[in-house]
Design a protein around this motif. Structure first.
Motif, PDB file in Angstrom:
ATOM      1  N   THR A 129       0.834  -1.191   0.000  1.00 36.07           N
ATOM      2  CA  THR A 129       0.000   0.000   0.000  1.00 36.07           C
ATOM      3  C   THR A 129       0.872   1.246   0.000  1.00 36.07           C
ATOM      4  OG1 THR A 129      -1.684  -1.177   1.267  1.00 36.07           O
ATOM      5  CG2 THR A 129      -1.850   1.228   1.172  1.00 36.07           C
ATOM      6  N   LEU A 130       0.768   2.032  -1.067  1.00 35.79           N
ATOM      7  CA  LEU A 130       1.528   3.289  -1.173  1.00 35.79           C
ATOM      8  C   LEU A 130       0.525   4.431  -1.124  1.00 35.79           C
ATOM      9  CD1 LEU A 130       4.339   4.505  -1.627  1.00 35.79           C
ATOM     10  CD2 LEU A 130       3.877   4.464  -4.072  1.00 35.79           C
ATOM     11  N   ARG A 155       5.101   5.042  12.417  1.00 38.96           N
ATOM     12  CA  ARG A 155       4.421   3.864  11.872  1.00 38.96           C
ATOM     13  C   ARG A 155       4.330   3.932  10.349  1.00 38.96           C
ATOM     14  NH1 ARG A 155       0.414   4.221  14.751  1.00 38.96           N
ATOM     15  NH2 ARG A 155      -1.116   5.137  13.347  1.00 38.96           N
ATOM     16  N   HIS A 156       3.998   5.115   9.791  1.00 38.32           N
ATOM     17  CA  HIS A 156       3.932   5.272   8.339  1.00 38.32           C
ATOM     18  C   HIS A 156       5.269   4.904   7.692  1.00 38.32           C
ATOM     19  CE1 HIS A 156      -0.046   6.779   7.924  1.00 38.32           C
ATOM     20  NE2 HIS A 156       0.148   7.969   8.493  1.00 38.32           N
ATOM     21  N   GLU A 200       8.744   0.880   4.872  1.00 34.30           N
ATOM     22  CA  GLU A 200      10.024   0.172   4.732  1.00 34.30           C
ATOM     23  C   GLU A 200       9.804  -1.345   4.780  1.00 34.30           C
ATOM     24  OE1 GLU A 200      13.445   3.104   6.521  1.00 34.30           O
ATOM     25  OE2 GLU A 200      12.191   2.030   7.982  1.00 34.30           O
ATOM     26  N   ALA A 201       8.969  -1.786   5.685  1.00 31.05           N
ATOM     27  CA  ALA A 201       8.750  -3.226   5.841  1.00 31.05           C
ATOM     28  C   ALA A 201       8.023  -3.826   4.638  1.00 31.05           C
ATOM     29  CB  ALA A 201       7.945  -3.486   7.124  1.00 31.05           C
ATOM     30  N   VAL A 203      12.718  -1.941   1.928  1.00 32.29           N
ATOM     31  CA  VAL A 203      13.710  -0.908   1.633  1.00 32.29           C
ATOM     32  C   VAL A 203      14.108  -0.194   2.918  1.00 32.29           C
ATOM     33  CG1 VAL A 203      12.827  -0.525  -0.711  1.00 32.29           C
ATOM     34  CG2 VAL A 203      11.915   0.830   1.202  1.00 32.29           C
ATOM     35  N   ARG A 204      15.227   0.548   2.867  1.00 33.61           N
ATOM     36  CA  ARG A 204      15.615   1.405   3.980  1.00 33.61           C
ATOM     37  C   ARG A 204      15.550   2.843   3.500  1.00 33.61           C
ATOM     38  NH1 ARG A 204      20.382   0.211   4.285  1.00 33.61           N
ATOM     39  NH2 ARG A 204      21.540   2.146   4.018  1.00 33.61           N
TER      40      ARG A 204
END
Length: 297
Positions: A2-3, A36-37, A42-43, A47-48
Motif C-alpha cells: 500500500t503506497l 508507523r507510516h 520500509e517493511a 527498503v531502507r
C-alpha cells in the motif's frame, strides 16, 4: 503493498525535519503515527529510507528520490485545490468564456474585469455549434451566443438583441443604400460562412423565405475571414450587427429580409452554481442597462 499519500507525506516530512517529532509537528499528527507510516512502508517494500546519524534521521539516496516524487505530488495537490476552488473566489478565480463573435461578449468581459480585476478570464472563439458543444462538455464555463434555443439544461441571461446585416466595401454601390433586399443581393458576389454558423443559419433562412437559392462566391469558416474578404473587395458578406467592434472601411447595410431581432445570451449549464458564475451573470444585467452606449461606441 500500500503506497498511500499519507505515507509519502510522512516520509517527506521526516526527510525535511530530520526526526519523527519534527515531522509530527509539521503534519499535525502524532509522533507514533509518523513513525508507523515510515516503518510500515520500509517493511512492506523491503527498503531502507533513513539512516540515523548523530541522532538525526538522514534520508538514503532512495528516500531522496522518493521525496522528489513527493514534492511533485504536493504541487499536484495544490493545483487540484486551486482547480476546485477557482469558481468560488473573486481574488484569483478563473473562468473560461466561449464567444461566437467578438462582440458584444468582449465588451461584457472588459466591463466585468474592470470590476473584478483579480479574476483570470480565458476566451475561446468558434462557431455557434462549437461553443454550444463546449458548454455542454464543460470545456468552457460560460458561452455567449445569439439565437440559442430554449433548453432546460442551460442557465441563461439576455445580453442584447441584434439582427444580421450585410457588410459591403465602401466602393460598392450598396454602401449608399439605406437597406437592401435578398433579391438585390442575388446580383452580387456573396461570401457565406460554413455550416454551424449562427449568422449563416439566419442568412440561409432569409434567402429561402424570399424564394432564392444563392451560390456563394466564397464560403469561409470564420467571421474575421468574411470581414477581410469584404475589406479586399471580394463581395458582400454578412455578420451580426454588433458582431465586431471594428469601425474601419466596411459598411453595415440593413437587409429588409433580415430584420428579425435575435437574443444574444450568456449561458452555462444549469447545475454549475458558484460565486464566480453568479457574479458574472450579475454583470450581464449591469451591461444590458448600458448596452446602447457600449455597442454603438
Amino acid at each position: 503493498m500500500t503506497l498511500s499519500l499519507s505515507r509519502i507525506r510522512a516520509v517527506n516530512a521526516v526527510a525535511s525535519g530530520g526526526s519523527y517529532a519534527a515531522a509530527a509537528r509539521a503534519l499535525k499528527i502524532s509522533q507514533p503515527a509518523v513513525a508507523r507510516h515510515v516503518k510500515d512502508l520500509e517493511a512492506e517494500f523491503g527498503v531502507r529510507l533513513f539512516d540515523r546519524k548523530n541522532g538525526v534521521l538522514s534520508p538514503t539516496p532512495l528516500c531522496n528520490e522518493l521525496c522528489d516524487v513527493a514534492e511533485r505530488m504536493a504541487e499536484a495537490e495544490r493545483a487540484a485545490t486551486r482547480l476546485l476552488t477557482r469558481h468560488n473566489t473573486l481574488l484569483n478565480g478563473r473562468l473560461k468564456i466561449g464567444l461566437g463573435n467578438s462582440m458584444p461578449g468582449m465588451a461584457l468581459i472588459a466591463q466585468f474585469l474592470k470590476r473584478h480585476p483579480g479574476i483570470e478570464i480565458a476566451v475561446e472563439t468558434g462557431s455557434h455549434e462549437r461553443i454550444t458543444r463546449a458548454v455542454l462538455t464543460r470545456e468552457v464555463d460560460i458561452g455567449v451566443l445569439p439565437d440559442v434555443p430554449a433548453d432546460g439544461r442551460f442557465r441563461r441571461a439576455l445580453l442584447a438583441r441584434q439582427n444580421v446585416v450585410a457588410i459591403v466595401h465602401p466602393d460598392s454601390p450598396l454602401s449608399r443604400e439605406a437597406a437592401v433586399t435578398c433579391e438585390r443581393l442575388m446580383a452580387e458576389p456573396l461570401i457565406f460562412r460554413t455550416r454551424g454558423s449562427s449568422t449563416q443559419r439566419v442568412v440561409d433562412r432569409a434567402f429561402r423565405s424570399a424564394g432564392f437559392e444563392p451560390s456563394p462566391l466564397l464560403t469561409l469558416d470564420t467571421r474575421d475571414a468574411v470581414y477581410e474578404a469584404v475589406v479586399n473587395g471580394l463581395g458582400v458578406g454578412f455578420m451580426w450587427r454588433f458582431g465586431t467592434g471594428r469601425t474601419d472601411v466596411v459598411h453595415r447595410v440593413p437587409v429588409s429580409d433580415m430584420q428579425r431581432q435575435y437574443e444574444e445570451v450568456v449561458f452555462s449549464l444549469g447545475d454549475e452554481r458558484s460565486m464566480l458564475f453568479d457574479v458574472f451573470f450579475s454583470a450581464v444585467e449591469s451591461f444590458r442597462t448600458e448596452a446602447d452606449v457600449i455597442l454603438d461606441h
